[in-house]
Motif scaffolding. Structure first.
Motif, mmCIF file in Angstrom:
data_model
loop_
_atom_site.group_PDB
_atom_site.id
_atom_site.type_symbol
_atom_site.label_atom_id
_atom_site.label_comp_id
_atom_site.label_asym_id
_atom_site.label_seq_id
_atom_site.Cartn_x
_atom_site.Cartn_y
_atom_site.Cartn_z
ATOM 1 N N MET A 1 0.836 -1.174 0.000
ATOM 2 C CA MET A 1 0.000 0.000 0.000
ATOM 3 C C MET A 1 0.891 1.251 0.000
ATOM 4 S SD MET A 1 -3.198 0.799 2.556
ATOM 5 C CE MET A 1 -3.555 -0.932 2.660
ATOM 6 N N ALA A 2 0.761 2.080 -1.025
ATOM 7 C CA ALA A 2 1.611 3.260 -1.172
ATOM 8 C C ALA A 2 1.273 4.316 -0.115
ATOM 9 C CB ALA A 2 1.443 3.844 -2.559
ATOM 10 N N THR A 3 2.312 5.017 0.325
ATOM 11 C CA THR A 3 2.117 6.092 1.291
ATOM 12 C C THR A 3 2.520 7.427 0.674
ATOM 13 O OG1 THR A 3 4.353 5.930 2.199
ATOM 14 C CG2 THR A 3 2.635 4.548 3.238
ATOM 15 N N ILE A 4 2.125 8.478 1.340
ATOM 16 C CA ILE A 4 2.469 9.827 0.902
ATOM 17 C C ILE A 4 3.980 10.025 0.965
ATOM 18 C CG2 ILE A 4 2.181 12.271 1.422
ATOM 19 C CD1 ILE A 4 -0.272 10.740 0.121
ATOM 20 N N ARG A 5 4.630 9.420 1.934
ATOM 21 C CA ARG A 5 6.094 9.520 2.039
ATOM 22 C C ARG A 5 6.753 9.046 0.746
ATOM 23 N NH1 ARG A 5 8.838 10.072 6.540
ATOM 24 N NH2 ARG A 5 7.136 9.295 7.847
ATOM 25 N N HIS A 6 6.262 7.933 0.185
ATOM 26 C CA HIS A 6 6.815 7.404 -1.071
ATOM 27 C C HIS A 6 6.592 8.391 -2.218
ATOM 28 C CE1 HIS A 6 8.031 4.659 -4.191
ATOM 29 N NE2 HIS A 6 6.883 4.892 -4.798
ATOM 30 N N LEU A 8 6.303 11.621 -2.039
ATOM 31 C CA LEU A 8 7.200 12.758 -1.858
ATOM 32 C C LEU A 8 8.645 12.408 -2.196
ATOM 33 C CD1 LEU A 8 5.804 14.410 1.401
ATOM 34 C CD2 LEU A 8 5.430 15.103 -0.980
ATOM 35 N N GLU A 9 9.048 11.163 -1.949
ATOM 36 C CA GLU A 9 10.400 10.740 -2.313
ATOM 37 C C GLU A 9 10.586 10.779 -3.824
ATOM 38 O OE1 GLU A 9 10.807 6.890 -0.513
ATOM 39 O OE2 GLU A 9 11.025 7.738 1.508
ATOM 40 N N VAL A 10 9.528 10.475 -4.559
ATOM 41 C CA VAL A 10 9.597 10.465 -6.018
ATOM 42 C C VAL A 10 9.465 11.875 -6.586
ATOM 43 C CG1 VAL A 10 8.433 9.650 -8.116
ATOM 44 C CG2 VAL A 10 8.746 8.094 -6.178
ATOM 45 N N LYS A 11 8.463 12.637 -6.148
ATOM 46 C CA LYS A 11 8.174 13.939 -6.747
ATOM 47 C C LYS A 11 8.957 15.087 -6.138
ATOM 48 C CE LYS A 11 4.722 16.808 -5.460
ATOM 49 N NZ LYS A 11 3.498 17.473 -5.490
ATOM 50 N N LEU A 104 -3.360 18.561 -0.821
ATOM 51 C CA LEU A 104 -3.210 18.286 0.610
ATOM 52 C C LEU A 104 -1.776 18.595 1.044
ATOM 53 C CD1 LEU A 104 -5.027 14.827 0.882
ATOM 54 C CD2 LEU A 104 -5.866 17.025 1.735
ATOM 55 N N PRO A 105 -1.588 19.632 1.855
ATOM 56 C CA PRO A 105 -0.261 19.864 2.426
ATOM 57 C C PRO A 105 0.095 18.715 3.367
ATOM 58 C CG PRO A 105 -1.621 21.833 2.575
ATOM 59 C CD PRO A 105 -2.526 20.703 2.171
ATOM 60 N N VAL A 106 1.362 18.365 3.381
ATOM 61 C CA VAL A 106 1.856 17.269 4.208
ATOM 62 C C VAL A 106 2.624 17.869 5.384
ATOM 63 C CG1 VAL A 106 3.268 15.185 4.266
ATOM 64 C CG2 VAL A 106 2.079 15.832 2.145
ATOM 65 N N MET A 107 2.194 17.509 6.599
ATOM 66 C CA MET A 107 2.850 17.987 7.806
ATOM 67 C C MET A 107 3.604 16.829 8.447
ATOM 68 S SD MET A 107 1.992 21.170 7.867
ATOM 69 C CE MET A 107 2.485 21.671 9.507
ATOM 70 N N ASP A 108 4.845 17.091 8.842
ATOM 71 C CA ASP A 108 5.670 16.076 9.503
ATOM 72 C C ASP A 108 6.325 16.729 10.717
ATOM 73 O OD1 ASP A 108 6.980 13.730 10.060
ATOM 74 O OD2 ASP A 108 8.348 13.832 8.348
ATOM 75 N N ASP A 109 6.004 16.254 11.891
ATOM 76 C CA ASP A 109 6.520 16.827 13.141
ATOM 77 C C ASP A 109 6.269 18.330 13.219
ATOM 78 O OD1 ASP A 109 7.443 14.433 14.246
ATOM 79 O OD2 ASP A 109 9.342 14.570 13.151
ATOM 80 N N GLY A 110 5.067 18.754 12.818
ATOM 81 C CA GLY A 110 4.696 20.153 12.913
ATOM 82 C C GLY A 110 5.257 21.051 11.841
ATOM 83 N N ARG A 111 5.966 20.472 10.872
ATOM 84 C CA ARG A 111 6.559 21.268 9.791
ATOM 85 C C ARG A 111 5.945 20.896 8.455
ATOM 86 N NH1 ARG A 111 11.709 20.329 8.449
ATOM 87 N NH2 ARG A 111 11.454 18.203 9.073
ATOM 88 N N LEU A 112 5.867 21.863 7.568
ATOM 89 C CA LEU A 112 5.387 21.634 6.215
ATOM 90 C C LEU A 112 6.434 20.824 5.466
ATOM 91 C CD1 LEU A 112 3.120 22.285 4.199
ATOM 92 C CD2 LEU A 112 4.348 24.397 3.649
ATOM 93 N N ALA A 113 6.077 19.596 5.071
ATOM 94 C CA ALA A 113 7.051 18.666 4.493
ATOM 95 C C ALA A 113 6.809 18.384 3.019
ATOM 96 C CB ALA A 113 7.020 17.357 5.276
ATOM 97 N N GLY A 114 5.746 18.938 2.448
ATOM 98 C CA GLY A 114 5.446 18.698 1.041
ATOM 99 C C GLY A 114 3.979 18.983 0.783
ATOM 100 N N ILE A 115 3.573 18.701 -0.442
ATOM 101 C CA ILE A 115 2.176 18.847 -0.826
ATOM 102 C C ILE A 115 1.891 17.819 -1.910
ATOM 103 C CG2 ILE A 115 2.646 20.640 -2.553
ATOM 104 C CD1 ILE A 115 -0.067 21.939 -1.666
ATOM 105 N N VAL A 116 0.711 17.237 -1.873
ATOM 106 C CA VAL A 116 0.308 16.305 -2.925
ATOM 107 C C VAL A 116 -0.995 16.793 -3.542
ATOM 108 C CG1 VAL A 116 1.506 14.276 -2.007
ATOM 109 C CG2 VAL A 116 -0.843 14.752 -1.291
#
Length: 142
Positions: A1-6, A8-11, A104-116
């Motif tokens: 099952m693909a995740t948003i982390r994957h 973001l690693e690609v894009k 959808l903005p991606v938040m990681d540990d309270g920081r903006l980490a990407g957007i999909v």
């Protein structure tokens, strides 16, 4: 099952942002220059909203407002829908459908980490399906 982390690693994790007091014209120009459909609105490096081409079309153009004098904060979506990097693509597709958003903005540990975007999710689903098809074809041939 693909995740948003994957995804973001690609894009990549680059997120274009703007400020709430910026003119809408500047935001639209940035979107056009970067060939993107949304900007995350930040305040003190914290996401506080999002502005999209749809917001511009509906809340500026169709209402006869002036792009140079209308501020981003006047038309942005304030109830920002965010996700974490470990969310599944399927969950995000459901969230986008339910909340009627395309980014959808991606938040990681309270920081903006990407957007999909919806396009990123569809691309990921197609890639996963293509992989499954190739695996099944290899199985059938062997």
């Amino acid at each position: 099952m693909a995740t948003i982390r994957h995804i973001l690693e690609v894009k990549g994790r680059q997120v274009h942002t703007t400020l709430a007091d910026a003119p809408v014209l500047d935001a639209i120009r940035t979107m056009a220059d970067q060939d993107i459909g949304a900007l995350v609105v930040v305040e003190d490096s914290r996401p506080v909203g999002i502005i999209t081409e749809r917001h511009y079309a509906r809340d500026v153009f169709l209402k006869g407002r002036a792009s140079p004098t209308t501020r981003v904060g006047d038309i942005m979506q304030r109830d920002l829908v965010t996700i974490g990097p470990d969310e599944t693509v399927e969950r995000c597709m459901g969230l986008m459908t339910e909340r009627r958003v395309r980014h959808l903005p991606v938040m990681d540990d309270g920081r903006l980490a990407g957007i999909v975007s919806i396009g990123d999710l569809v691309k990921s689903i197609i890639a996963d399906q293509q992989f499954t098809i190739e695996q099944l074809q290899d199985y059938i041939r062997s």
